[in-house]
Design a protein around this motif. Structure first.
Motif, short mmCIF file in Angstrom:
data_model
loop_
_atom_site.label_atom_id
_atom_site.label_comp_id
_atom_site.label_asym_id
_atom_site.label_seq_id
_atom_site.Cartn_x
_atom_site.Cartn_y
_atom_site.Cartn_z
N ILE A 125 19.40 49.81 20.04
CA ILE A 125 18.61 49.95 18.82
C ILE A 125 17.88 48.65 18.54
O ILE A 125 18.46 47.57 18.63
CB ILE A 125 19.52 50.30 17.61
CG1 ILE A 125 20.36 51.55 17.90
CG2 ILE A 125 18.68 50.48 16.35
CD1 ILE A 125 19.59 52.80 18.15
N MET A 126 16.59 48.76 18.19
CA MET A 126 15.77 47.60 17.88
C MET A 126 15.29 47.70 16.44
O MET A 126 14.69 48.71 16.05
CB MET A 126 14.57 47.53 18.83
CG MET A 126 13.55 46.46 18.46
SD MET A 126 14.23 44.79 18.61
CE MET A 126 12.84 43.81 18.06
N PHE A 127 15.56 46.66 15.65
CA PHE A 127 15.06 46.59 14.28
C PHE A 127 13.79 45.74 14.26
O PHE A 127 13.82 44.57 14.63
CB PHE A 127 16.09 45.97 13.35
CG PHE A 127 17.42 46.67 13.35
CD1 PHE A 127 17.50 48.03 13.08
CD2 PHE A 127 18.59 45.97 13.61
CE1 PHE A 127 18.73 48.67 13.08
CE2 PHE A 127 19.81 46.61 13.61
CZ PHE A 127 19.89 47.97 13.34
N ASP A 128 12.71 46.34 13.82
CA ASP A 128 11.43 45.64 13.74
C ASP A 128 10.97 45.70 12.28
O ASP A 128 10.03 46.39 11.93
CB ASP A 128 10.42 46.33 14.66
CG ASP A 128 9.10 45.58 14.78
OD1 ASP A 128 8.99 44.49 14.20
OD2 ASP A 128 8.18 46.10 15.42
N GLU A 129 11.71 44.98 11.44
CA GLU A 129 11.56 44.96 9.98
C GLU A 129 12.10 46.26 9.36
O GLU A 129 11.43 47.29 9.31
CB GLU A 129 10.10 44.76 9.54
CG GLU A 129 9.57 43.37 9.78
CD GLU A 129 10.20 42.32 8.86
OE1 GLU A 129 11.05 42.66 8.01
OE2 GLU A 129 9.83 41.13 9.00
N THR A 130 13.31 46.18 8.89
CA THR A 130 13.92 47.27 8.14
C THR A 130 14.88 46.66 7.14
O THR A 130 15.35 45.53 7.32
CB THR A 130 14.64 48.27 9.07
OG1 THR A 130 15.13 49.37 8.30
CG2 THR A 130 15.78 47.62 9.81
N ALA A 131 15.13 47.38 6.06
CA ALA A 131 15.95 46.80 4.99
C ALA A 131 17.36 46.50 5.47
O ALA A 131 17.85 45.38 5.31
CB ALA A 131 15.98 47.75 3.79
N ASP A 132 18.05 47.47 6.01
CA ASP A 132 19.40 47.31 6.53
C ASP A 132 19.45 47.86 7.94
O ASP A 132 18.60 48.65 8.34
CB ASP A 132 20.42 48.05 5.67
CG ASP A 132 20.53 47.50 4.26
OD1 ASP A 132 19.51 47.51 3.55
OD2 ASP A 132 21.63 47.09 3.88
N GLY A 133 20.50 47.50 8.65
CA GLY A 133 20.66 47.98 10.01
C GLY A 133 21.51 49.24 10.10
O GLY A 133 21.15 50.28 9.56
N ILE A 134 22.65 49.13 10.77
CA ILE A 134 23.56 50.25 10.94
C ILE A 134 24.60 50.18 9.82
O ILE A 134 25.35 49.21 9.72
CB ILE A 134 24.26 50.22 12.31
CG1 ILE A 134 23.24 50.02 13.43
CG2 ILE A 134 25.08 51.49 12.51
CD1 ILE A 134 22.20 51.08 13.54
N HIS A 135 24.65 51.20 8.99
CA HIS A 135 25.50 51.22 7.80
C HIS A 135 26.50 52.36 7.96
O HIS A 135 26.14 53.53 7.86
CB HIS A 135 24.62 51.42 6.57
CG HIS A 135 25.35 51.47 5.27
ND1 HIS A 135 25.47 50.39 4.43
CD2 HIS A 135 26.00 52.48 4.65
CE1 HIS A 135 26.15 50.72 3.35
NE2 HIS A 135 26.48 52.00 3.47
N VAL A 136 27.76 52.02 8.24
CA VAL A 136 28.82 53.02 8.41
C VAL A 136 29.67 53.05 7.15
O VAL A 136 30.08 52.00 6.65
CB VAL A 136 29.70 52.70 9.63
CG1 VAL A 136 30.78 53.76 9.81
CG2 VAL A 136 28.85 52.59 10.90
N GLU A 137 29.92 54.25 6.62
CA GLU A 137 30.78 54.36 5.45
C GLU A 137 31.92 55.33 5.73
O GLU A 137 31.85 56.16 6.65
CB GLU A 137 29.98 54.77 4.22
CG GLU A 137 29.10 55.99 4.41
CD GLU A 137 27.96 56.06 3.41
OE1 GLU A 137 27.34 55.01 3.12
OE2 GLU A 137 27.68 57.17 2.91
N GLY A 138 32.99 55.19 4.95
CA GLY A 138 34.16 56.00 5.20
C GLY A 138 34.04 57.41 4.63
O GLY A 138 33.21 57.65 3.75
N PRO A 139 34.83 58.35 5.14
CA PRO A 139 35.74 58.14 6.26
C PRO A 139 35.00 58.25 7.59
O PRO A 139 34.10 59.07 7.73
CB PRO A 139 36.73 59.30 6.11
CG PRO A 139 35.92 60.39 5.46
CD PRO A 139 34.96 59.70 4.53
#
Length: 448
Positions: free
Chosen positions: A214-228
């Motif tokens: 995955i390539m971030f080319d200006e984004t607010a957040d990256g990979i956001h994992v939440e539970g469960p």
């Protein structure tokens, strides 16, 4: 006792569970449904070529939403080739079980601003459960693949924070280009996120997934994992975000998450951060979620391996109440983590004067209960404590930092963190820490 190498081998098995039997079968090209596209003209302030906001101007484009939808419906797959211009969509692409969405590396997919929210891709059976614990992966979508393409919601100045699920904001807490919730056996790979206002990927209520290349080319957040969530691989990630590169938020603020619960068995490896950059950091946020109906759930983080992380300055492993309403939305009690392994880490510091957290003193900044944490093979690209940079590898304890409640004079102040917390860390193992050799530029010596 769990060992890092044994856990690492177990976690790699996740990729075999996600592997599809139809990956070599060519998906159906969306151009076969070209009769369903339509031309449109609209006005927007975002200048996609200059990549900044400007004066509102006219944009002409071809809308492919109907063609993509029909192609998926009839073939369970869709291929978006590279085209002469952008592929515009005016609503989320919705994926069901056993479907594939594949785009050519050079295909550029853009959301029309104002036509929908900023969620560009989601699965069909997303469950919103902010008022009670969710039964993990109950009625989940299964066996979904997303691959390729450059994706943009055209709503970013490089600062963020967008991400509405739809124009009605019917799912507060959803902030994603790819919203993937209540899902099993998921793969997302070879994707570029360009000029995006929300999280690139918001993933939760999920089991058995691989997010890679995955390539971030200006984004607010990256990979956001939440539970469960359980049994996930996040690897081969690079680029520039405007918040955490990778976040494991088992507990989270009610305006940043749609479910809550434990996160376990995660592999995060081969992550390239931008050295000396504010947001070259990782978040791990456990806690205890208390719902208004009296129910509660322990949002622990367990059995995680972080390997080959480069350019990072802080692992944020501390309790943090909701910044907009800290007295209302907070973990009670603070969170727990166990069997956490960090190895092969290259640290590039950031000066306190240029960092939002003036209280930060350590690379591993801990305000959570942890049982068994190993930190091995860490190389500092600076001398700890010099140039206003963090003097410590690990700090454990409550944090105190105050910010104004608002810009209005006399509005008072609020605590950013939880100064009343009493974290306990057991079985901390630290080994092979290297710092620059003062006698030999470019060389390193082991720190004792």
């Amino acid at each position: 006792m769990t060992t890092e190498n044994d856990l690492y081998r177990d976690l790699l098995e996740t990729a075999t569970r996600v592997r599809r039997t139809d990956e070599k079968k060519s998906p159906r090209p969306v151009t076969h449904y070209k009769h369903l596209v339509r031309e449109a003209t609209w006005r927007q302030a975002w200048d996609a070529e200059k990549r900044k906001l400007g004066e509102p101007h006219k944009v002409n484009g071809i809308i492919w939403s109907d063609a993509i939808e029909r192609c998926l419906e009839e073939n369970n797959s869709v291929y978006i080739p590279e085209m002469a211009g952008p592929v515009y969509i005016d609503r989320s692409i919705v994926l069901k079980s056993d479907q594939r969405l594949i785009a050519a590396p050079g295909a550029e997919i853009r959301m029309i601003i104002g036509e929908a929210g900023t969620c560009m891709v989601r699965n069909a059976n997303v469950k919103f459960s902010q008022d009670r614990p969710v039964k993990m992966c109950d009625g989940a979508d299964d066996n979904i693949l997303i691959e390729g393409g450059a994706w943009s919601d055209q709503n970013c100045e490089g600062l963020g924070r967008g991400g509405q699920y739809d124009l009605e904001n019917s799912m507060p807490g959803a902030h994603a280009i790819f919203l993937l919730h209540n899902i099993t056996r998921l793969a997302v790979r070879n994707v570029r996120f360009r000029d995006c206002s929300p999280f690139a990927v918001q993933l939760g209520n999920a089991r058995d997934f691989v997010i890679e290349n995955i390539m971030f080319d200006e984004t607010a957040d990256g990979i956001h994992v939440e539970g469960p969530s359980a049994r996930g691989i996040i690897r081969h990630i690079s680029g520039k975000t405007n918040d955490d590169q990778v976040a494991l938020n088992a507990w989270d603020w009610d305006n940043s998450s749609i479910t809550f619960g434990p996160i376990t068995d995660m592999l995060v490896e081969d992550i390239e951060c931008r050295p000396g950059y504010t947001w070259s950091e990782f978040r791990l946020l456990p806690g205890t979620k208390r719902f208004r109906n009296g129910q509660s759930i322990a949002c622990d983080i367990r059995r995680c391996v972080y390997r080959n992380i480069r350019g990072v300055h802080t692992f944020k492993m501390y309790d943090q109440p909701n910044l907009s309403k800290p007295e209302e939305d907070f973990a009670d009690p603070i969170g727990k983590m166990s069997d956490m392994f960090f190895s092969n880490i290259t640290v590039d510091g950031i000066a306190k004067s240029g960092y939002y957290d003036k209280s930060s003193e350590g690379v591993f900044d801990i305000c959570a209960d942890i049982d068994n944490i190993s930190i091995n093979d860490v190389r500092f690209n600076y001398v700890p404590g010099t140039g206003e940079m963090a003097p410590c590898l690990v700090t454990v304890g409550p944090k105190a930092l105050t910010w104004p409640r608002s810009k209005a004079p006399g509005s008072g102040w609020k605590e950013v963190f939880n100064p009343n917390a009493n974290p306990v860390v057991k079985k901390l193992a630290v080994s092979n820490i290297q710092v620059p050799d003062p006698k030999k530029p470019g060389a390193y010596v082991r720190c004792n």
